[in-house]
Write a protein that holds these residues in place. Structure first.
Motif, short mmCIF file in Angstrom:
data_model
loop_
_atom_site.label_atom_id
_atom_site.label_comp_id
_atom_site.label_asym_id
_atom_site.label_seq_id
_atom_site.Cartn_x
_atom_site.Cartn_y
_atom_site.Cartn_z
N ASN A 1 27.60 -51.37 -114.20
CA ASN A 1 26.69 -52.51 -114.28
C ASN A 1 25.80 -52.38 -115.50
OD1 ASN A 1 27.64 -53.60 -111.84
ND2 ASN A 1 26.19 -52.38 -110.66
N ASP B 1 22.34 -50.54 -114.89
CA ASP B 1 22.45 -49.09 -114.75
C ASP B 1 22.83 -48.43 -116.08
OD1 ASP B 1 21.90 -49.08 -111.97
OD2 ASP B 1 23.97 -49.62 -111.55
N ASP C 1 31.29 -45.50 -106.82
CA ASP C 1 30.89 -46.66 -107.60
C ASP C 1 29.42 -46.95 -107.32
OD1 ASP C 1 33.31 -47.33 -108.93
OD2 ASP C 1 34.10 -48.08 -107.03
N ALA C 2 28.79 -47.68 -108.23
CA ALA C 2 27.36 -47.96 -108.08
C ALA C 2 27.03 -48.62 -106.75
CB ALA C 2 26.88 -48.83 -109.24
N GLY C 3 27.92 -49.49 -106.26
CA GLY C 3 27.66 -50.19 -105.01
C GLY C 3 27.53 -49.27 -103.81
N GLU C 4 28.15 -48.09 -103.90
CA GLU C 4 28.11 -47.15 -102.78
C GLU C 4 26.79 -46.37 -102.72
OE1 GLU C 4 32.13 -45.13 -102.06
OE2 GLU C 4 32.28 -45.76 -104.16
N GLU D 1 23.81 -47.90 -103.97
CA GLU D 1 22.93 -48.95 -104.49
C GLU D 1 21.46 -48.63 -104.26
OE1 GLU D 1 22.39 -53.82 -104.11
OE2 GLU D 1 23.99 -52.77 -103.03
N LYS D 2 21.12 -48.17 -103.05
CA LYS D 2 19.72 -47.86 -102.76
C LYS D 2 19.20 -46.73 -103.64
CE LYS D 2 16.45 -46.49 -99.18
NZ LYS D 2 15.80 -45.51 -100.08
N PHE E 1 18.73 -48.02 -107.16
CA PHE E 1 17.56 -48.91 -107.18
C PHE E 1 16.28 -48.10 -107.22
CE2 PHE E 1 14.14 -50.89 -104.78
CZ PHE E 1 14.05 -52.16 -105.32
N GLU F 1 14.08 -57.29 -109.70
CA GLU F 1 14.84 -56.33 -108.90
C GLU F 1 14.67 -56.65 -107.41
OE1 GLU F 1 16.82 -53.83 -109.62
OE2 GLU F 1 16.34 -53.02 -111.60
#
Length: 365
Positions: free
Chosen positions: A33, A36, A116-119, A121-122, A125, A296
């Motif tokens: 992303n 990131d 992956d970044a989605g895994e 995410e927290k 963030f 964000e």
């Protein structure tokens, strides 16, 4: 080339990512992303400014960091956006053979688990939204440059200019200062009253202008709104801006480490009601946490996000036709307005024992 502060910042962020790998029992983390990518490298990861995906992937393993990209992008990204970072190894593949990317990732990651970044995410963030010392040093310059450019353009307003022309002037000034104009909202006269997000539509200026911008450099985004008029826009508009500015001051003064975003939101709603505009917040979101994304996190009632030192917020309360917006940095003692230039008309409020200055309408005539 990168200086020692940039290298140190990169290493600190690598360490954060490697702690995530250890916690998740993984071999590699893939960052694809744009936000990131910029957070870690300090560079632009895009081809088109509207892209949310970067045109290369940064792969962080337990002991090395790689840039994986097509041959079209790899050298440019490494030399210009990563500054020739000696801690990054480049792996490129022919653009016409996209399957080669998977082979490269297989070699880097081996049989280990890859994330992956989605895994995570927290975790990303939490890391991305708390500015490092190097981040905030860059952010101060980005915000001051953006705000000064915006205010300078406001001073050039003249009868007969179109919203499109003004958007072009802003874009030219931003790009000249290495800022990407990712959001330009311009509402002249009736359009400022009619729409809370006045994307330029070609209206011709008669008197009053509302101009809101998001300008980005190296991933970090400065948000600000300024109002200007060729002549006094009248008591009603000046009163509405006083309310918008007051609510903005209440937002800023209450954005303190340890408080929840929901509680700060509640303080702002009470401020609207105090001034007799209890329902205005319903017509426009009020802003929130910013940084490597324009927002964000948008504030809502009941938000449980706990404000932390070194976060950055952009609140944007509005009353029909008016708005107050700045980018603020949260310290242990309160906030620092990054987009305050000291060179615009201001309104001053005492909130919770603190003096808060917010922008008024610039009247040119």
């Amino acid at each position: 080339m990168l200086d020692k502060n940039q290298i140190a910042d990169f290493q600190e962020k690598e360490q954060v990512l490697r702690e995530i790998l250890r916690d998740k029992g993984a071999e590699a983390l893939l960052l694809s992303n744009q936000n990131d990518f910029s957070w870690l490298t300090g560079g632009r990861g895009f081809i088109g400014t509207a892209s949310t995906a970067a045109c290369g992937t940064v792969v962080v393993t337990k002991d090395r960091t790689y840039l994986v990209a097509e041959n079209i992008e790899a050298a440019r990204l490494y030399n210009e956006q990563l500054g020739g970072n000696p801690l990054v190894t480049v792996k490129e593949y022919p653009w016409q053979e996209p399957g080669e990317r998977s082979k490269i990732l297989d070699k880097i990651c081996g049989s280990g688990k890859r994330l992956d970044a989605g895994e995570v995410e927290k975790e990303l963030f939490d890391a991305r939204t708390r500015m490092s010392a190097y981040d905030i040093e860059r952010y101060r310059d980005i915000c001051q440059t953006a705000a000064k450019d915006l205010e300078a353009v406001c001073r050039t307003l003249r009868s007969g200019i179109t919203e499109y022309e003004l958007a072009g002037q802003l874009a030219r000034k931003f790009w000249a200062d290495n800022l990407e104009p990712i959001t330009l909202l311009i509402g002249f006269d009736e359009r400022a009253l009619r729409y809370r997000h006045p994307v330029p539509a070609g209206a011709v200026l008669k008197n009053y202008a509302l101009i809101a911008v998001c300008a980005r450099r190296g991933g970090l985004i400065a948000s600000a709104t300024r109002l200007a008029a060729l002549k006094d826009p009248g008591n009603k508009m000046r009163e509405r801006q006083k309310v918008s500015a007051y609510v903005d001051a209440v937002f800023a003064a209450n954005t303190l480490p340890g408080r929840t975003v929901g509680s700060v939101f509640g303080s702002a709603l009470a401020a609207y009601a105090e001034k007799g505009y209890a329902d205005e917040w319903k017509f426009h979101h009020q802003g929130g946490l910013t940084g490597y994304a324009a927002r964000e996190l948008k504030a809502v009632s009941g938000s449980t996000h706990i404000i932390r030192e070194n976060e950055v917020y952009a609140w944007n309360p509005s009353v029909q036709g008016t708005k107050s917006e700045n980018t603020i940095f949260i310290t242990k003692d309160g906030f620092e307005s990054l987009t305050h230039t000291g060179d615009y008309p201001y309104l001053t409020f005492e909130i919770n024992g603190k003096t808060v200055m917010t922008e008024d309408i610039l009247i040119l005539g």
